[in-house]
Design a protein around this motif. Structure first.
Motif, PDB file in Angstrom:
ATOM      1  N   PHE A 198      11.681  14.492   8.185  1.00 45.56           N
ATOM      2  CA  PHE A 198      12.607  14.355   9.295  1.00 45.56           C
ATOM      3  C   PHE A 198      12.068  15.127  10.495  1.00 45.56           C
ATOM      4  CE2 PHE A 198      13.871  18.185   7.120  1.00 45.56           C
ATOM      5  CZ  PHE A 198      14.378  19.025   8.084  1.00 45.56           C
ATOM      6  N   TYR A 404      17.964  14.434   2.877  1.00 41.72           N
ATOM      7  CA  TYR A 404      18.167  13.933   4.227  1.00 41.72           C
ATOM      8  C   TYR A 404      18.117  12.419   4.226  1.00 41.72           C
ATOM      9  CZ  TYR A 404      16.579  12.575   8.951  1.00 41.72           C
ATOM     10  OH  TYR A 404      16.426  11.974  10.165  1.00 41.72           O
ATOM     11  N   LEU A 406      18.945   9.038   7.096  1.00 49.34           N
ATOM     12  CA  LEU A 406      19.410   8.568   8.396  1.00 49.34           C
ATOM     13  C   LEU A 406      19.371   7.044   8.383  1.00 49.34           C
ATOM     14  CD1 LEU A 406      20.274   9.084  11.333  1.00 49.34           C
ATOM     15  CD2 LEU A 406      17.841   9.115  11.944  1.00 49.34           C
ATOM     16  N   LEU A 436      23.986  10.073   9.804  1.00 49.52           N
ATOM     17  CA  LEU A 436      23.171  11.129   9.204  1.00 49.52           C
ATOM     18  C   LEU A 436      23.914  11.774   8.044  1.00 49.52           C
ATOM     19  CD1 LEU A 436      20.659  13.098   9.376  1.00 49.52           C
ATOM     20  CD2 LEU A 436      22.139  14.581  10.745  1.00 49.52           C
ATOM     21  N   MET A 438      22.974  14.886   5.476  1.00 53.21           N
ATOM     22  CA  MET A 438      21.933  15.881   5.301  1.00 53.21           C
ATOM     23  C   MET A 438      22.493  17.164   4.696  1.00 53.21           C
ATOM     24  SD  MET A 438      19.384  17.434   8.218  1.00 53.21           S
ATOM     25  CE  MET A 438      18.165  18.676   7.828  1.00 53.21           C
ATOM     26  N   ASN A 440      20.759  20.886   3.696  1.00 52.81           N
ATOM     27  CA  ASN A 440      19.576  21.737   3.704  1.00 52.81           C
ATOM     28  C   ASN A 440      19.977  23.136   3.254  1.00 52.81           C
ATOM     29  OD1 ASN A 440      17.160  23.003   4.130  1.00 52.81           O
ATOM     30  ND2 ASN A 440      17.127  22.736   6.352  1.00 52.81           N
ATOM     31  N   VAL A 454      22.347  23.379   6.769  1.00 55.37           N
ATOM     32  CA  VAL A 454      23.004  22.194   7.320  1.00 55.37           C
ATOM     33  C   VAL A 454      23.693  21.476   6.171  1.00 55.37           C
ATOM     34  CG1 VAL A 454      22.729  20.033   8.577  1.00 55.37           C
ATOM     35  CG2 VAL A 454      21.205  21.945   9.083  1.00 55.37           C
ATOM     36  N   GLN A 524      16.513  15.362  18.033  1.00 50.48           N
ATOM     37  CA  GLN A 524      16.694  14.775  16.704  1.00 50.48           C
ATOM     38  C   GLN A 524      18.137  14.993  16.259  1.00 50.48           C
ATOM     39  OE1 GLN A 524      14.355  13.057  15.085  1.00 50.48           O
ATOM     40  NE2 GLN A 524      12.839  13.377  16.690  1.00 50.48           N
ATOM     41  N   GLU A 526      19.534  15.733  13.548  1.00 55.87           N
ATOM     42  CA  GLU A 526      19.808  16.906  12.725  1.00 55.87           C
ATOM     43  C   GLU A 526      19.936  18.184  13.556  1.00 55.87           C
ATOM     44  OE1 GLU A 526      15.458  15.690  12.331  1.00 55.87           O
ATOM     45  OE2 GLU A 526      17.423  14.744  12.198  1.00 55.87           O
ATOM     46  N   ASN A 530      23.273  20.921  13.367  1.00 48.31           N
ATOM     47  CA  ASN A 530      22.989  22.227  12.782  1.00 48.31           C
ATOM     48  C   ASN A 530      24.225  23.120  12.916  1.00 48.31           C
ATOM     49  OD1 ASN A 530      22.020  25.024  12.532  1.00 48.31           O
ATOM     50  ND2 ASN A 530      19.998  24.080  12.461  1.00 48.31           N
ATOM     51  N   ASP A 597      15.497  25.269  11.999  1.00 46.44           N
ATOM     52  CA  ASP A 597      16.935  25.495  11.864  1.00 46.44           C
ATOM     53  C   ASP A 597      17.356  26.511  12.916  1.00 46.44           C
ATOM     54  OD1 ASP A 597      17.258  23.815   9.580  1.00 46.44           O
ATOM     55  OD2 ASP A 597      16.299  25.380   8.389  1.00 46.44           O
TER      56      ASP A 597
END
Length: 777
Positions: A198, A404, A406, A436, A438, A440, A454, A524, A526, A530, A597
């Motif tokens: 990503f 992730y 998308l 999205l 996601m 993380n 995330v 982006q 993501e 965040n 991040d």
């Protein structure tokens, strides 16, 4: 003994193929108006070296039979249109040659005037007049070191740098590779690479298949209004149609894998057609046989599929259905060799990457002057990574996991209308729904337990629109004035961007071009999602923006020799940076595996790119060609601390020299040699803080010295030998591409031992022989 028998059979087949009469093949295609795509009946298509030619029918189609295999010159002419000459058109026994040639209507017809357009001189898009060129796939496949990868082919052009043997990122004029727009069949597509992550637009192995592509456009800046949401450039790819008259097949094995393809008519011959091509990882297949492939236990496994169906109708235009996608995964197991390219230190890593796009298009000529095209598509990108400790006392402890995906649903329509030979108006609009999902999680530096970085499941809309007016004051002067706009539904941010370009032919041999425009790109998705303390602190970020200015000069030094120079300046602003005073800027990210991040970002970063690019190109003629490109540039940025620094992509110079020669040994048997030398400045990097790293037990950098250190220059010499056999109605092509012939140790990255502070250089590939065999029938 078996080897001797195989060699004997190989020689016997070769001698048999060159002893037979020279095979012949059909050459066919369609001639259209460049502005409206309307088929042109009555255009003359000829092979002057053979004294053969025909006129196109009412559908703009032509077919010439019994053309000897080899390379030929093709001439196209029609009253009221600028004539075209194509040099070095390749005709093979195993596959019909199909040409799709657009003609430009003349504004003023002068008796005896002649304009010659050579292959590779201009982009496919008629709206692009500066910083754009055509990528002819057959030409690009000749280049040494490209691995049949369109992205690596483009790295040979002025203004583009790669300098990375392991990835095919396209770095244009010092911009992040994430600023490149990928488009296929008019649809914006996700990162078209295996093992993609990503936030990135490159990868180790391409999903794109050169055997399914036709001539495409590559733009490096100040691009026209029909390209948007991109900062650096655009790669506009087009899939070719399958053969509508007969079935043809292909088998191939090489770096990109084992490959099989079939194409042919659907239903009645001469109407609809299909094309399907499938590849499977060569390394994975060889490893499954129990053979070593030099990657240890870390074996990259991947497969991809490309397909297209072309469905013309009598009155409703033409429908197209296309799809391309790839599946890939790799299991990284730590190595005791710290210089191993696949070494992951003390961690075991499992990573999976899947991507794909499928869509339907519809094009129609409402009249000879009006053309419309619609599309609807869905694309998906998925990336999963799990990271585990391998040390005995904590073996199997999860250090990080990333999941992730998308999904983008898109649709759009464009209309091109030519009022007359002087004036054309184009307009288009499209929309995207992005979803999205996601999660993380990772152990933060200095901590012991996993933390959610995330955890998002959100959607957003993006609406885009553009219009362009083209005016031709004469055959020698063309203007494009347009505007692009977009609206981002997540935070209500909108932009309106004027675009302008022009081209002036000073004489038959000299021309000037100018490009000006405003450009922007969303962060982006993501980054927007965040989370920090349960809040989306980046949700209101606006797009990063830029002003582009380009001035170019073209000079024909001979019928087949061209010199080109361009100079440019880019002012970048509104780039995300941190609210506290740091060197961080989003302008430096896009070539790494993932995005940072970083919460609490603001649009106050700046950057600037400027430089000059030189190209000297000898088009293929009598079996000989060369291409020399020289790029000199500077790329700087400011973080929130307002200090000007080198960007991560500021190599400052890139030189490429390619040269090739083909020889016809006997009718039906030819050999070729191609060589490429690349030289580039070293990339800048941030040094480790060894003392702080050892004290903390995790990697710490000298952030106040961001991008202050520089790698040694990058150097690579590639040498390629190719062989082509024409036998009956089949063609065999074989090449061996010796990449990095001098085994130069170009640096890939650096690692640091968090216990001792020892820094180790990890180099890129050494001497790498890439072998490829293709059989068409």
């Amino acid at each position: 003994m078996k080897l001797i028998i195989k060699i004997g059979l190989f020689v016997l087949i070769t001698l048999q193929s060159v002893a037979q009469p020279l095979p012949r093949q059909n050459v066919k295609g369609v001639i259209t108006d460049r502005a409206t795509h309307f088929p042109l009946p009555g255009a003359a298509v000829s092979f002057p070296d053979l004294g053969k030619g025909v006129a196109t029918n009412e559908k703009g189609e032509f077919r010439i039979t019994e053309i000897p295999v080899g390379r030929h010159t093709v001439q196209i002419s029609m009253m009221g249109y600028e004539p075209v000459v194509l040099q070095g058109v390749e005709v093979n026994a195993g596959k019909e040659t199909v040409l799709e040639i657009p003609l430009t209507e003349t504004v003023i017809t002068l008796k005896g005037a002649e304009i010659t357009v050579k292959r590779g001189e201009g982009p496919v898009s008629p709206l692009a007049l500066s910083s754009a060129r055509q990528l002819n796939i057959e030409e690009g496949m000749r280049y040494a070191g490209t691995r049949n990868d369109p992205a690596r082919m483009a790295q040979n052009f002025a203004g583009v740098s790669g300098a990375n043997d392991g990835r095919n990122d396209i770095i244009i004029r010092g911009n992040s590779p994430s600023g490149v727009l990928w488009r296929a069949e008019g649809v914006d597509i996700p990162n078209p690479n295996h093992f993609s992550t990503f936030g990135a637009t490159g990868g180790p192995v391409t999903i794109l298949n050169t055997n399914t592509l036709r001539t495409s456009s590559f733009l490096t800046g100040a691009f026209p209004a029909d390209y948007g949401n991109a900062m650096a450039g655009a790669f506009d790819l087009r899939l070719r149609n399958g053969n509508k008259d007969r079935y043809e097949m292909l088998a191939q094995v090489g770096f990109n894998g084992f490959e099989a393809a079939v194409e042919g008519p659907l239903g009645k011959r001469g109407g609809a057609s299909f094309l399907v091509d499938y590849r499977y990882s060569l390394i994975a297949a060889v490893h499954a046989l129990g053979l070593s492939v030099g990657t240890g236990a870390s074996v990259p496994k991947y497969q991809d599929l490309t397909m297209k169906i072309n469905l013309p109708t009598k009155k409703a235009g033409t429908f197209g259905v296309f799809a391309m996608g790839g599946l890939s995964n790799i299991h990284f197991i730590p190595s005791e060799d710290s210089t191993d390219l696949y070494n992951t230190g003390d961690y075991e890593v499992l990573t999976t990457s899947n991507t794909g796009v499928a869509g339907i298009t519809h094009s129609i000529n409402f009249s000879p002057k009006t053309y419309g095209r619609a599309f609807a598509a869905i694309s998906a990108a998925e990336s999963k990574t799990d990271n585990f400790e391998m040390e005995a006392e904590v073996r199997g402890k999860r250090r990080m996991d990333l999941d992730y995906s998308l999904i983008r649903t898109s649709f759009g329509y464009r209309v091109d209308h030519k009022f007359n030979a002087r004036n054309q108006f184009s307009v288009g609009a499209s929309g995207e729904k992005m979803q999205l999902d996601m999660r993380n999680r990772r152990i933060k530096d200095g901590e012991e337990e996993l933390s959610d970085m995330v955890n998002a499941s959100n959607g957003a809309w993006l609406g885009k629109g553009w219009m362009n007016y083209q005016h031709r004051a004469g055959n020698d002067l063309t203007f494009n004035a347009g505007v692009y706009g977009q609206y981002f539904g997540l935070n209500g941010q909108s932009v309106v961007e004027p675009r302008f370009n022009m081209k002036y032919d000073v004489s038959k041999k000299q021309s000037l071009n100018l490009g000006l425009g405003m450009h922007s790109q969303l962060q982006q998705l993501e980054v927007y999602f965040n989370e920090s303390a349960g809040s989306l602190t980046n949700k209101d970020l606006s797009p990063t923006r830029a002003l582009h200015a380009v001035l170019g000069y073209d000079l024909l030094l001979g019928e087949r020799l061209r010199f080109k120079a361009e100079t440019y300046y880019q002012h970048l602003y509104d780039a995300p940076v941190e609210r506290r005073l740091t060197s961080f800027s989003m302008l430096n990210y896009g070539a790494d595996f993932g995005f940072p991040d970083k919460p609490n970002l603001m649009n106050e970063g700046r950057g600037r790119n400027y430089g000059v690019e030189l190209t000297l190109e000898k088009f293929l003629h009598n079996g000989f060609y060369f291409l020399f490109t020289q790029s000199l540039f500077d790329s700087k940025y400011q973080g929130s601390d307002k200090v000007w620094r080198n960007t991560a992509f500021n190599s400052q110079y890139v030189s490429n020299f390619l040269i090739g020669r083909e020889w016809t040994v006997k009718p039906g048997f030819s050999v070729g040699a191609d060589s490429k030398v690349s030289l580039a400045g070293g990339q800048w990097y941030t040094p480790f803080n060894e003392i702080a790293t050892v004290d903390a037990g995790y990697v710490v950098y000298h952030e106040d010295r961001a991008y202050s250190m520089r790698n040694d220059m990058y150097f690579r010499w590639d040498l390629k030998f190719s062989f082509t056999w024409e036998l009956g109605k089949t063609t065999q092509k074989f090449f061996i591409d010796l990449q990095n012939l001098t085994a130069r140790k170009n640096i890939y990255t650096r690692t640091i031992n968090v216990e001792t502070g020892k820094i180790t250089d990890v180099n890129q590939i050494g001497l790498f022989p890439n072998v490829n065999y293709q059989f068409t029938f």
